[in-house]
Design an enzyme around this catalytic site. Structure first.
Site, mmCIF file in Angstrom:
data_model
loop_
_atom_site.group_PDB
_atom_site.id
_atom_site.type_symbol
_atom_site.label_atom_id
_atom_site.label_comp_id
_atom_site.label_asym_id
_atom_site.label_seq_id
_atom_site.Cartn_x
_atom_site.Cartn_y
_atom_site.Cartn_z
ATOM 1 N N GLY A 46 0.839 -1.196 0.000
ATOM 2 C CA GLY A 46 0.000 0.000 0.000
ATOM 3 C C GLY A 46 0.872 1.242 0.000
ATOM 4 O O GLY A 46 1.999 1.217 0.518
ATOM 5 N N GLN A 51 3.254 9.920 0.932
ATOM 6 C CA GLN A 51 4.576 9.289 1.028
ATOM 7 C C GLN A 51 5.504 9.668 -0.126
ATOM 8 O O GLN A 51 6.712 9.504 -0.017
ATOM 9 C CB GLN A 51 4.428 7.757 1.099
ATOM 10 C CG GLN A 51 3.749 7.293 2.373
ATOM 11 C CD GLN A 51 3.538 5.797 2.367
ATOM 12 O OE1 GLN A 51 2.558 5.306 1.831
ATOM 13 N NE2 GLN A 51 4.472 5.046 2.933
ATOM 14 N N CYS A 92 5.838 -0.171 7.079
ATOM 15 C CA CYS A 92 5.522 1.003 6.254
ATOM 16 C C CYS A 92 6.730 1.313 5.382
ATOM 17 O O CYS A 92 7.866 1.268 5.869
ATOM 18 C CB CYS A 92 5.208 2.189 7.167
ATOM 19 S SG CYS A 92 4.807 3.709 6.278
ATOM 20 N N LEU A 93 6.484 1.622 4.118
ATOM 21 C CA LEU A 93 7.588 1.983 3.221
ATOM 22 C C LEU A 93 8.308 3.238 3.712
ATOM 23 O O LEU A 93 9.470 3.435 3.382
ATOM 24 C CB LEU A 93 7.066 2.200 1.791
ATOM 25 C CG LEU A 93 6.617 0.928 1.054
ATOM 26 C CD1 LEU A 93 5.909 1.296 -0.243
ATOM 27 C CD2 LEU A 93 7.810 0.018 0.771
ATOM 28 N N HIS A 134 -4.378 2.206 7.777
ATOM 29 C CA HIS A 134 -2.979 2.653 7.810
ATOM 30 C C HIS A 134 -2.749 3.755 6.759
ATOM 31 O O HIS A 134 -2.137 4.786 7.052
ATOM 32 C CB HIS A 134 -2.088 1.435 7.551
ATOM 33 C CG HIS A 134 -0.628 1.733 7.401
ATOM 34 N ND1 HIS A 134 0.323 1.291 8.283
ATOM 35 C CD2 HIS A 134 0.055 2.431 6.442
ATOM 36 C CE1 HIS A 134 1.522 1.707 7.890
ATOM 37 N NE2 HIS A 134 1.387 2.404 6.771
ATOM 38 N N GLU A 135 -3.276 3.534 5.550
ATOM 39 C CA GLU A 135 -3.055 4.500 4.455
ATOM 40 C C GLU A 135 -3.839 5.797 4.678
ATOM 41 O O GLU A 135 -3.353 6.884 4.370
ATOM 42 C CB GLU A 135 -3.423 3.868 3.103
ATOM 43 C CG GLU A 135 -2.651 2.605 2.744
ATOM 44 C CD GLU A 135 -1.142 2.739 2.807
ATOM 45 O OE1 GLU A 135 -0.631 3.871 2.654
ATOM 46 O OE2 GLU A 135 -0.470 1.720 3.042
ATOM 47 N N HIS A 138 -1.964 8.129 6.788
ATOM 48 C CA HIS A 138 -0.952 8.917 6.059
ATOM 49 C C HIS A 138 -1.557 10.208 5.519
ATOM 50 O O HIS A 138 -0.940 11.270 5.585
ATOM 51 C CB HIS A 138 -0.391 8.124 4.875
ATOM 52 C CG HIS A 138 0.693 7.155 5.223
ATOM 53 N ND1 HIS A 138 1.881 7.543 5.792
ATOM 54 C CD2 HIS A 138 0.790 5.809 5.044
ATOM 55 C CE1 HIS A 138 2.656 6.469 5.953
ATOM 56 N NE2 HIS A 138 2.010 5.408 5.515
HETATM 57 C C1 QAP Z 1 1.009 -0.699 5.031
HETATM 58 O O1 QAP Z 1 3.079 -1.237 4.124
HETATM 59 C C2 QAP Z 1 0.603 -1.933 5.763
HETATM 60 O O2 QAP Z 1 9.891 -2.036 6.174
HETATM 61 C C3 QAP Z 1 1.760 -0.955 3.753
HETATM 62 O O3 QAP Z 1 11.722 -2.789 4.370
HETATM 63 C C4 QAP Z 1 1.549 -2.718 6.404
HETATM 64 O O4 QAP Z 1 3.641 -1.844 2.060
HETATM 65 C C5 QAP Z 1 -0.687 -2.295 5.829
HETATM 66 C C6 QAP Z 1 7.718 -2.508 3.289
HETATM 67 C C7 QAP Z 1 1.157 -3.865 7.072
HETATM 68 C C8 QAP Z 1 -1.078 -3.427 6.477
HETATM 69 C C9 QAP Z 1 -0.156 -4.219 7.096
HETATM 70 C C10 QAP Z 1 8.152 -2.207 4.570
HETATM 71 C C11 QAP Z 1 8.655 -2.897 2.367
HETATM 72 C C12 QAP Z 1 6.318 -2.356 2.888
HETATM 73 C C13 QAP Z 1 9.474 -2.313 4.923
HETATM 74 C C14 QAP Z 1 3.977 -1.677 3.201
HETATM 75 C C15 QAP Z 1 10.422 -2.708 3.973
HETATM 76 C C16 QAP Z 1 10.003 -3.003 2.689
HETATM 77 C C17 QAP Z 1 5.347 -1.881 3.679
HETATM 78 CO CO CO Z 2 2.707 3.460 5.495
#
Ligand code: QAP
Ligand code: CO
Length: 169
Positions: A46, A51, A92-93, A134-135, A138
């Site tokens: 997501g 971001q 989270c990215l 979560h989004e 943001h």
């Molecule tokens: C949000 O998160 C989310 O640390 C989206 O090194 C997360 O796409 C929603 C990511 C969990 C629901 C559950 C994170 C990639 C991606 C990192 C992401 C990383 C590489 C996170």
């Molecule tokens: Co995030």
């Protein structure tokens, strides 16, 4: 299409409150494509426009195994449908390398607009419910680390600041 730079915590620009999209035109559709490309490139599920330092109320997502089911939510609104909280280990990215438990409502109703400018509604549970909440945070300048203790959040901030200094040489 273009891959954009992803802002990382504690960048103050992540605290900006995004503005509603008033017309879904080609410019918005081009932004959706860039966001999806940026999310796929970074290996995320997501991404919110905030971001990539674009302060419009837009979220993209792909929760599929095969990474071939892109979804977009323009001007998303979320209403919790349960009092009951559900714990999920979020990442989270914008907070790369850190994953922590966050409790959020387990079910919610999503109202949003699609890439053709058509409004839609959807009941969400599971990963979709976690991800949209979560989004949406943001877009309101909020990050999952805000739900953690000051001690945990500070530890993450210090580690990322150190990493940013290292990268800057
Ligand atoms: C949000 O998160 C989310 O640390 C989206 O090194 C997360 O796409 C929603 C990511 C969990 C629901 C559950 C994170 C990639 C991606 C990192 C992401 C990383 C590489 C996170
Ligand atoms: Co995030």
């Amino acid at each position: 299409m273009a891959i954009h730079e992803i802002l990382e915590f504690p960048d103050p620009r992540l605290r900006t409150i995004a503005k509603s999209v008033d017309e879904v035109n080609d410019e918005v559709r081009s932004l959706l494509d860039d966001m999806l490309e940026t999310m796929y490139d970074a290996g995320g599920i997501g991404l919110a426009a905030t971001q990539i330092n674009v302060h419009q109320r837009i979220v993209v997502m792909d929760l599929s195994e095969e990474r071939n089911e892109p979804r977009v939510f323009i001007n998303p609104e979320v209403t919790p449908l349960t009092e009951e909280g559900h714990t999920y280990q979020e990442g989270c990215l914008s907070v790369p390398g850190f994953y922590e438990d966050v409790i959020r409502p387990e079910r919610c109703l999503i109202k949003a607009t699609d890439r053709d400018g058509k409004p839609f509604e959807e009941q969400a549970t599971g990963l979709l419910a976690v991800c949209i909440q979560h989004e949406l945070d943001h877009l309101n300048g909020k990050l999952f680390v805000d739900y953690l203790s000051n001690m945990k959040r500070d530890r993450i901030r210090k580690k990322l600041e150190k990493e940013h200094k290292r990268r800057a040489g």
